[in-house]
Design a protein around this motif. Sequence first.
Motif, PDB file in Angstrom:
ATOM      1  N   VAL A  41       0.840  -1.206   0.000  1.00 47.52           N
ATOM      2  CA  VAL A  41       0.000   0.000   0.000  1.00 47.52           C
ATOM      3  C   VAL A  41       0.872   1.253   0.000  1.00 47.52           C
ATOM      4  CG1 VAL A  41      -1.643   1.328   1.391  1.00 47.52           C
ATOM      5  CG2 VAL A  41      -1.987  -1.133   1.057  1.00 47.52           C
ATOM      6  N   ASP A  42       1.954   1.243   0.756  1.00 46.20           N
ATOM      7  CA  ASP A  42       2.815   2.416   0.892  1.00 46.20           C
ATOM      8  C   ASP A  42       3.868   2.553  -0.205  1.00 46.20           C
ATOM      9  OD1 ASP A  42       1.436   3.023   3.206  1.00 46.20           O
ATOM     10  OD2 ASP A  42       2.948   2.157   4.547  1.00 46.20           O
ATOM     11  N   ALA A  43       3.980   1.555  -1.082  1.00 49.59           N
ATOM     12  CA  ALA A  43       5.034   1.562  -2.101  1.00 49.59           C
ATOM     13  C   ALA A  43       4.881   2.737  -3.057  1.00 49.59           C
ATOM     14  CB  ALA A  43       5.017   0.253  -2.886  1.00 49.59           C
ATOM     15  N   VAL A  44       6.011   3.268  -3.428  1.00 50.71           N
ATOM     16  CA  VAL A  44       6.066   4.335  -4.427  1.00 50.71           C
ATOM     17  C   VAL A  44       6.806   3.759  -5.629  1.00 50.71           C
ATOM     18  CG1 VAL A  44       6.921   6.641  -4.928  1.00 50.71           C
ATOM     19  CG2 VAL A  44       6.091   6.097  -2.635  1.00 50.71           C
ATOM     20  N   GLY A  45       6.267   3.965  -6.805  1.00 52.06           N
ATOM     21  CA  GLY A  45       6.921   3.423  -7.996  1.00 52.06           C
ATOM     22  C   GLY A  45       6.550   1.965  -8.195  1.00 52.06           C
ATOM     23  N   ARG A  46       7.469   1.233  -8.771  1.00 50.51           N
ATOM     24  CA  ARG A  46       7.228  -0.170  -9.114  1.00 50.51           C
ATOM     25  C   ARG A  46       7.102  -1.019  -7.855  1.00 50.51           C
ATOM     26  NH1 ARG A  46       9.283  -5.109 -10.557  1.00 50.51           N
ATOM     27  NH2 ARG A  46       8.560  -5.893 -12.558  1.00 50.51           N
ATOM     28  N   LEU A  47       6.109  -1.912  -7.854  1.00 54.12           N
ATOM     29  CA  LEU A  47       5.913  -2.823  -6.726  1.00 54.12           C
ATOM     30  C   LEU A  47       6.926  -3.949  -6.773  1.00 54.12           C
ATOM     31  CD1 LEU A  47       2.046  -3.317  -6.610  1.00 54.12           C
ATOM     32  CD2 LEU A  47       3.456  -1.940  -5.095  1.00 54.12           C
ATOM     33  N   THR A  48       7.446  -4.288  -5.615  1.00 54.19           N
ATOM     34  CA  THR A  48       8.354  -5.437  -5.545  1.00 54.19           C
ATOM     35  C   THR A  48       7.710  -6.628  -4.846  1.00 54.19           C
ATOM     36  OG1 THR A  48       9.324  -4.610  -3.488  1.00 54.19           O
ATOM     37  CG2 THR A  48      10.413  -3.986  -5.554  1.00 54.19           C
ATOM     38  N   GLU A  49       6.590  -6.396  -4.163  1.00 55.13           N
ATOM     39  CA  GLU A  49       5.955  -7.475  -3.416  1.00 55.13           C
ATOM     40  C   GLU A  49       4.501  -7.695  -3.830  1.00 55.13           C
ATOM     41  OE1 GLU A  49       7.890  -7.774   0.878  1.00 55.13           O
ATOM     42  OE2 GLU A  49       7.010  -5.796   0.525  1.00 55.13           O
ATOM     43  N   GLY A  50       4.181  -7.427  -5.076  1.00 54.33           N
ATOM     44  CA  GLY A  50       2.803  -7.572  -5.533  1.00 54.33           C
ATOM     45  C   GLY A  50       2.276  -8.990  -5.400  1.00 54.33           C
ATOM     46  N   ALA A  51       3.071  -9.982  -5.768  1.00 55.92           N
ATOM     47  CA  ALA A  51       2.617 -11.374  -5.685  1.00 55.92           C
ATOM     48  C   ALA A  51       2.386 -11.788  -4.236  1.00 55.92           C
ATOM     49  CB  ALA A  51       3.634 -12.296  -6.352  1.00 55.92           C
ATOM     50  N   GLU A  52       3.278 -11.357  -3.343  1.00 59.01           N
ATOM     51  CA  GLU A  52       3.102 -11.672  -1.929  1.00 59.01           C
ATOM     52  C   GLU A  52       1.864 -10.982  -1.365  1.00 59.01           C
ATOM     53  OE1 GLU A  52       5.958 -10.556  -3.286  1.00 59.01           O
ATOM     54  OE2 GLU A  52       7.701 -11.423  -2.296  1.00 59.01           O
ATOM     55  N   ALA A  53       1.620  -9.744  -1.806  1.00 56.71           N
ATOM     56  CA  ALA A  53       0.453  -9.004  -1.320  1.00 56.71           C
ATOM     57  C   ALA A  53      -0.843  -9.690  -1.738  1.00 56.71           C
ATOM     58  CB  ALA A  53       0.490  -7.565  -1.826  1.00 56.71           C
ATOM     59  N   VAL A  54      -0.901 -10.197  -2.953  1.00 58.48           N
ATOM     60  CA  VAL A  54      -2.093 -10.915  -3.403  1.00 58.48           C
ATOM     61  C   VAL A  54      -2.278 -12.180  -2.562  1.00 58.48           C
ATOM     62  CG1 VAL A  54      -3.122 -12.193  -5.335  1.00 58.48           C
ATOM     63  CG2 VAL A  54      -2.043  -9.962  -5.734  1.00 58.48           C
ATOM     64  N   ALA A  55      -1.191 -12.893  -2.301  1.00 54.25           N
ATOM     65  CA  ALA A  55      -1.269 -14.097  -1.466  1.00 54.25           C
ATOM     66  C   ALA A  55      -1.725 -13.746  -0.051  1.00 54.25           C
ATOM     67  CB  ALA A  55       0.086 -14.804  -1.444  1.00 54.25           C
ATOM     68  N   ALA A  56      -1.175 -12.676   0.513  1.00 56.24           N
ATOM     69  CA  ALA A  56      -1.565 -12.245   1.857  1.00 56.24           C
ATOM     70  C   ALA A  56      -3.038 -11.853   1.884  1.00 56.24           C
ATOM     71  CB  ALA A  56      -0.680 -11.086   2.313  1.00 56.24           C
ATOM     72  N   ALA A  57      -3.490 -11.136   0.860  1.00 61.54           N
ATOM     73  CA  ALA A  57      -4.899 -10.740   0.786  1.00 61.54           C
ATOM     74  C   ALA A  57      -5.797 -11.969   0.690  1.00 61.54           C
ATOM     75  CB  ALA A  57      -5.125  -9.811  -0.403  1.00 61.54           C
ATOM     76  N   ALA A  58      -5.352 -12.985  -0.037  1.00 57.79           N
ATOM     77  CA  ALA A  58      -6.136 -14.215  -0.145  1.00 57.79           C
ATOM     78  C   ALA A  58      -6.252 -14.907   1.213  1.00 57.79           C
ATOM     79  CB  ALA A  58      -5.501 -15.152  -1.170  1.00 57.79           C
ATOM     80  N   LEU A  59      -5.200 -14.843   2.011  1.00 65.05           N
ATOM     81  CA  LEU A  59      -5.258 -15.431   3.350  1.00 65.05           C
ATOM     82  C   LEU A  59      -6.249 -14.684   4.232  1.00 65.05           C
ATOM     83  CD1 LEU A  59      -1.467 -16.129   3.900  1.00 65.05           C
ATOM     84  CD2 LEU A  59      -3.279 -17.840   3.611  1.00 65.05           C
TER      85      LEU A  59
END
Length: 142
Positions: A41-59
Motif C-alpha cells: 500500500v505504501d510503495a512508491v513506484g514499481r511494486l516489488t511485493e505484488g505477488a506476496e500481497a495478493v497471497a496475503a490478501a487471499a489469506l
Amino acid sequence: MGTWDTGPFDNDTAADFADCLDDARPEERERLIRGVLMRTVDAVGRLTEGAEAVAAAALVASQCPGGDSIDTSYGPEEPMPTLPDDLRQLATQAIDRVLHDEDGPASNWVDPQDGKQWQANLNHLRTALAPPPPSIPLFSVE
C-alpha cells in the motif's frame, strides 16, 4: 518469477511467501501478512511485493464470509491465526495497488485470457474482503 496459473499462490514468489509463513512461529504470521500488505500500500513506484500481497490478501479473505479456502499445495501448510478485521481494508488497498501497477503482474500475462482471469480472481478477493452491510431494521412491528 515462474507463474503456472492465475491463483494467488500460483507463482514462485507467492509460494515462497507461503513457505516463509510456514517457517515462522505462529505468533509471527499475522505480522508477516500485515507487513507485506502495508509495504504494498505504501510503495512508491514499481511494486516489488505484488505477488506476496495478493497471497496475503487471499489469506485474509479466506477468513471472511464468502472467502475461498486456501486449498492449494503451494499455499501455507501451517494454520493461520485468526486475523483481525482491520486487515480486510488493508488487503483491499493492497489489491487495488497491485491492480493499478502498470508495470506489475497485470502487464505480465502472455495470454490475455489469463490476465482477465487473474483480474477476476482479484475482484473476487475484493468482494470477500468487503465488510458486510449493516443490518438496520427499517421499522419495528409489535
